[in-house]
Scaffold this motif. Structure first.
Motif, short mmCIF file in Angstrom:
data_model
loop_
_atom_site.label_atom_id
_atom_site.label_comp_id
_atom_site.label_asym_id
_atom_site.label_seq_id
_atom_site.Cartn_x
_atom_site.Cartn_y
_atom_site.Cartn_z
N PHE A 63 1.31 -1.48 0.12
CA PHE A 63 0.13 0.08 0.12
C PHE A 63 0.93 1.51 -0.34
N GLY A 64 0.45 1.94 -0.68
CA GLY A 64 0.97 3.22 -0.55
C GLY A 64 0.21 4.30 -0.03
N VAL A 65 0.46 6.34 0.08
CA VAL A 65 0.67 6.67 1.52
C VAL A 65 0.89 8.32 0.22
N SER A 66 -0.08 8.97 -0.31
CA SER A 66 0.61 10.77 -0.11
C SER A 66 -0.01 11.65 -0.18
N VAL A 67 0.66 12.58 0.29
CA VAL A 67 -0.09 13.76 -0.04
C VAL A 67 0.38 15.14 -0.47
N THR A 68 -0.08 15.44 -2.00
CA THR A 68 0.13 16.24 -2.98
C THR A 68 -0.28 17.52 -2.63
N ASN A 69 0.51 18.24 -3.05
CA ASN A 69 -0.04 20.34 -3.04
C ASN A 69 0.15 21.17 -1.59
N VAL B 12 -9.95 45.35 -10.60
CA VAL B 12 -9.67 44.57 -9.88
C VAL B 12 -8.43 44.28 -9.68
N SER B 13 -7.83 44.90 -8.73
CA SER B 13 -6.59 43.81 -8.33
C SER B 13 -5.84 43.09 -7.22
N ASP B 14 -7.09 43.34 -6.31
CA ASP B 14 -7.14 43.04 -4.46
C ASP B 14 -7.64 41.47 -4.74
N PHE B 15 -6.65 40.17 -4.32
CA PHE B 15 -7.37 39.11 -4.73
C PHE B 15 -7.35 38.29 -3.48
N GLN B 16 -8.19 37.62 -2.55
CA GLN B 16 -8.61 36.93 -1.60
C GLN B 16 -7.47 35.55 -1.86
N LYS B 17 -6.88 35.29 -0.66
CA LYS B 17 -6.12 34.19 -0.91
C LYS B 17 -6.54 32.74 -0.51
N PHE B 18 -6.68 31.76 -0.56
CA PHE B 18 -6.87 30.60 -0.45
C PHE B 18 -5.60 29.50 -0.60
N SER B 19 -6.17 28.15 -0.28
CA SER B 19 -5.25 26.87 0.62
C SER B 19 -5.30 26.57 -1.10
N PRO B 20 -3.55 25.81 -1.67
CA PRO B 20 -3.64 25.07 -2.40
C PRO B 20 -4.76 24.15 -2.69
N PRO B 21 -4.69 23.26 -3.78
CA PRO B 21 -5.21 21.59 -3.82
C PRO B 21 -4.88 20.61 -3.35
N ILE B 22 -4.88 20.76 -1.99
CA ILE B 22 -4.10 19.57 -1.26
C ILE B 22 -4.77 18.42 -1.65
N MET B 23 -4.10 17.28 -1.64
CA MET B 23 -4.64 15.63 -2.44
C MET B 23 -4.04 14.98 -0.86
N PHE B 24 -4.78 13.82 -0.22
CA PHE B 24 -4.69 13.06 1.10
C PHE B 24 -5.01 11.55 -0.22
N ASN C 69 -9.74 9.10 -1.93
CA ASN C 69 -8.87 9.90 -2.34
C ASN C 69 -9.37 10.96 -1.52
N HIS C 70 -8.76 11.65 -0.87
CA HIS C 70 -9.42 13.44 -0.08
C HIS C 70 -8.84 14.36 -0.73
N PRO C 71 -9.69 14.99 -1.37
CA PRO C 71 -9.13 16.73 -1.46
C PRO C 71 -9.77 17.30 -0.44
N ASN C 72 -9.21 18.64 -0.19
CA ASN C 72 -9.23 19.74 0.92
C ASN C 72 -10.46 20.48 0.24
N ASP C 73 -10.87 20.70 -1.51
CA ASP C 73 -11.89 21.42 -1.79
C ASP C 73 -12.88 20.54 -2.41
N ASN C 74 -13.35 19.19 -2.16
CA ASN C 74 -14.42 18.34 -2.38
C ASN C 74 -14.34 17.27 -1.81
N ASP C 75 -15.40 16.46 -1.82
CA ASP C 75 -16.29 14.84 -0.71
C ASP C 75 -14.92 14.23 -1.64
#
Length: 255
Positions: free
Chosen positions: A116-122, A145-157, A180-186
């Motif tokens: 088995f393998g485990v990875s955390v990407t981005n 428009v020149s001011d943008f809100q920060k957001f986290s990268p698409p981290i995937m476990f 697959n467990h993304p930080n921005d989806n199910d």
């Protein structure tokens, strides 16, 4: 073996994903990898609420990723790898740059062929675009428009397990399950089967759960030893329902 790898993915809505990588083994335990990933589109027509048929201007979108990887085989059963990636994105007048990290481990359980393998990407800090753009409101007023809100990268476990269901001199069948467990989806599960005949021809099939459009994939692979290297060619077809289909091509030179 050392490996030189090229891939092309014909992604959705006329988007193309190109990849090139190389793996060099220093010895039996230490390896380095270098890769370039490029996601891009053709020029697209700019449209607005006031000019839905086009403004006469065009823009494009692209992502570029340069990755350096080190991996080490710690024991006969456990290996790990670490990648440092420089990421650059361009969308019309906006640009975004970041440094991201990947971490992965692979463990051979020693029970039959189960591993088995485990990875955390981005993995990285929050980021935001730089630059500015101007648009017109319905009242025909220009807004910059020149001011943008920060957001986290698409981290995937990811965590996956694989094993040979049966194997002999002529045939082998491998099964795999991946969470697959993304930080921005199910979360979703991937199921896969790969059949090899004489280590020459492979048939593959997979299924993705928990997706509205994406579901099954099928593909094949060829292993052709040539004078200076082992040549591998792979193709897969993925069904995305109303969004269309995705075709993936890849080629390996192992020496």
């Amino acid at each position: 073996k050392h490996d030189v790898f090229f891939a092309n993915t014909q992604w959705l809505v006329d988007t193309q994903l190109e990849f090139a990588g190389i793996v060099y083994h220093l010895d039996g335990a230490n390896s380095f990898g270098l890769s370039v990933t490029y996601l891009h589109t053709d020029d697209m027509k700019e449209t607005t609420e006031l000019q839905p048929l086009g403004t006469g201007r065009y823009f494009s979108y692209s992502d570029a990723l340069l990755s350096l990887t080190y991996s080490r085989r710690m024991t006969t059963k456990f290996s790990f790898g670490l990648s440092v990636k420089y990421f650059s994105e361009k969308l019309a007048e906006l640009t975004m740059n970041a440094v991201l990290f990947d971490l992965g481990t692979l463990y051979d359980t020693g029970w039959k062929s189960v591993r088995f393998g485990v990875s955390v990407t981005n993995f990285g800090s929050d980021m935001a675009p730089s630059g500015s753009f101007t648009y017109k409101t319905l009242e025909n007023e220009e807004v910059k428009v020149s001011d943008f809100q920060k957001f986290s990268p698409p981290i995937m476990f990811r965590i996956g397990i694989a094993a040979e269901i049966f194997e002999n001199e002529m045939n082998s069948l491998t099964g795999s399950i991946q969470l697959n467990h993304p930080n921005d989806n199910d979360e979703n599960l991937n199921f896969g089967l790969e059949y090899w005949w004489k280590n020459f021809f492979a048939l593959r099939g997979g299924y993705v759960s928990g997706r509205v459009e994406e579901d099954f994939s099928v593909g094949f692979g060829l292993h052709l030893p040539i004078s200076f290297a082992d040549f591998r060619l792979d193709y897969s077809y993925s069904n995305f329902g109303r969004l269309g289909n995705v075709n993936r091509f890849s080629a390996h030179f192992q020496f």
